[in-house]
Write a protein that holds these residues in place. Structure first.
Motif, short mmCIF file in Angstrom:
data_model
loop_
_atom_site.label_atom_id
_atom_site.label_comp_id
_atom_site.label_asym_id
_atom_site.label_seq_id
_atom_site.Cartn_x
_atom_site.Cartn_y
_atom_site.Cartn_z
N THR A 193 51.77 69.13 34.39
CA THR A 193 52.38 68.00 35.02
C THR A 193 52.95 67.07 33.88
OG1 THR A 193 51.31 68.14 36.96
CG2 THR A 193 52.27 66.10 36.37
N ALA A 246 39.81 74.75 33.54
CA ALA A 246 41.17 75.28 33.86
C ALA A 246 42.02 74.24 34.48
CB ALA A 246 40.86 76.40 34.84
N ASP A 247 41.52 73.23 35.14
CA ASP A 247 42.17 72.32 35.87
C ASP A 247 42.99 71.40 35.22
OD1 ASP A 247 43.42 71.08 38.47
OD2 ASP A 247 41.79 69.22 37.73
N LEU A 248 42.33 70.91 33.90
CA LEU A 248 42.90 70.34 32.80
C LEU A 248 44.28 71.01 32.37
CD1 LEU A 248 39.91 69.05 30.59
CD2 LEU A 248 41.63 67.64 31.82
N ASP A 249 44.19 72.12 32.32
CA ASP A 249 45.45 72.97 31.84
C ASP A 249 46.69 72.68 32.64
OD1 ASP A 249 45.05 73.99 29.29
OD2 ASP A 249 43.79 75.79 30.15
N ALA A 250 46.32 72.77 34.00
CA ALA A 250 47.19 72.84 35.06
C ALA A 250 47.75 71.28 35.27
CB ALA A 250 46.65 73.14 36.41
N ARG A 251 47.03 70.34 34.92
CA ARG A 251 47.48 68.94 35.02
C ARG A 251 48.37 68.54 33.55
NH1 ARG A 251 42.50 65.02 37.16
NH2 ARG A 251 41.68 66.66 38.74
N ASP A 288 44.36 60.48 34.50
CA ASP A 288 43.82 61.66 35.33
C ASP A 288 43.15 62.52 34.40
OD1 ASP A 288 44.36 60.60 37.63
OD2 ASP A 288 46.15 61.64 38.17
N GLY A 315 36.02 75.76 36.00
CA GLY A 315 37.04 75.36 37.05
C GLY A 315 37.78 74.04 36.53
N ASP A 316 36.83 73.05 36.20
CA ASP A 316 37.36 71.86 35.92
C ASP A 316 38.23 72.02 34.53
OD1 ASP A 316 36.17 70.57 38.09
OD2 ASP A 316 34.44 69.88 36.85
N ALA A 344 39.42 63.64 33.84
CA ALA A 344 39.02 65.01 34.12
C ALA A 344 38.10 65.62 32.60
CB ALA A 344 40.06 65.93 34.53
#
Length: 383
Positions: A318, A310-315, A292, A307-308, A296
């Motif tokens: 995990t 920043a979403d990498l940091d959130a993933r 994933d 936004g994409d 990304a």
């Protein structure tokens, strides 16, 4: 008028020499930052301070002179700077030759190379002086400005437009190469995880070869970036794009190398399972998260969407949680799969975690490359 024509002709004839010197200095200058240790070792010990300071300083000097050589306005002065620079680094070359001659572990062929390259400083200095002399007189005897017909300017304008279009095409080709490398890493990590969990020797072998091919792409991508630096002399945002592309190549190559380590672990443990049953679910989730993240990262390379990125940091959070759970399972009292399995699983967890960190860094660098800003000021972990 005649003197101006001769000066202009001389400068034109020196332009290829200036470009060749610039390519050389750009390449060596980049190496001062990418692989500084060999340069540290040839800094004379009698100089004050740390060798790394002189390595980076000379690297900056080489990049500055190279940029000046490919810029017509500064080419004449850059010729003089280059001549002095080649003379200044000569003691380091002598030091390297002396050290290699005294080192019994250095092959005789390399010792011969170290000695043979010392006289090469002479043609380099002469070439730099040629560039400097060719520019002399240009600013002392300018030809009179002659009126031009408007139509005479059109070919030059169109030519300049075609050059810029071609340059931006090359920038897009460089970006395409980065996207291809990232997409290959996404496919490779999925293959490696499947081979690891399924004890599939054939798939592990294919994954290792696939990763090696991706790593081999590094040379072509770096060559494309260095060519843009040397021949186009980009500035501002364009320079940021090219330099950041060189950094992205490092992250993408490292992702491929980490994936290869996972595939090699599967091959090493075949026909046994490399992942014990108690942690198979965790490793499965880590593999899925890695896919994933790589997917990304490809998206961010394509869209440069903040936004994409920043979403990498959130993933990545995990992946960090899964990594902690994996280590906790290995250290638990219930672990009864032996020390060797514990070591293997610990390394596998580290490979997945580092793969994720580099995927996040790809997003950060891509956003910086296109906008000049990162999602935040916190750099990803190095390693």
């Amino acid at each position: 008028m005649a003197e101006s024509i001769r000066a202009g002709a001389g400068e034109s004839s020196a332009a290829p020499t200036a470009r060749r010197l610039a390519v050389l200095l750009f390449g060596v200058g980049i190496l001062h930052f990418r692989t500084p240790r060999p340069f540290d070792s040839v800094i004379p010990a009698r100089l004050p301070g740390r060798p790394r300071l002189y390595t980076h300083g000379s690297g900056v000097a080489e990049l500055v002179v190279a940029t000046a050589l490919v810029t017509p306005r500064t080419r004449r002065r850059a010729g003089r700077w280059a001549a002095w620079l080649f003379l200044a680094i000569f003691p380091a070359n002598v030091q390297m030759a002396v050290d290699w001659l005294r080192n019994d572990r250095i092959p005789a062929s390399l010792k011969a190379v170290a000695l043979a390259r010392l006289p090469l400083q002479i043609p380099l200095v002469l070439a730099a002086r040629k560039v400097h002399r060719a520019g002399n007189g240009r600013h002392w005897a300018r030809p009179p400005v002659e009126p031009r017909e408007p139509a005479a300017r059109c070919p030059d304008t169109r030519d300049d437009g075609r050059v810029r279009t071609r340059y931006h095409d090359h920038l897009e080709q460089l970006a395409d190469q980065l996207r291809v490398m990232c997409a290959r890493n996404r496919e490779a990590i999925a293959m490696a995880t499947e081979a690891l969990l399924g004890a599939d020797l054939e798939l592990a072998e294919r994954t290792i070869d696939y990763c090696a091919e991706t790593v081999a792409m590094r040379e072509d991508t770096e060559h494309a970036a260095m060519t843009l630096l040397a021949l186009e002399a980009p500035v501002a945002g364009e320079l940021r794009r090219v330099v950041t592309a060189l950094q992205l190549v490092d992250d993408l190559t490292r992702m491929s190398a980490l994936t290869e380590h996972i595939a090699r672990a599967a091959r090493r443990r075949h026909p046994a399972d490399a992942v014990p049953e108690p942690v198979r679910t965790l490793v499965t989730h880590m593999g899925e998260t890695a896919v994933d993240l790589a997917d990304a990262a490809v998206g961010v390379l394509t869209t440069a969407d903040p936004g994409d990125a920043a979403d990498l940091d959130a993933r990545d959070d995990t992946m960090d949680d899964l990594h902690r759970d994996l280590l906790a399972a290995i250290l638990a009292d219930e672990w009864d799969n032996g020390t060797a399995a514990a070591v293997d699983v610990t390394l596998l967890g580290r490979y997945y975690e580092r793969f994720a960190d580099h995927a996040v860094e790809v997003g950060r660098r891509t956003l910086y490359m296109t906008t000049g800003h990162r999602p935040d000021d916190t750099p990803a972990h190095s390693g």
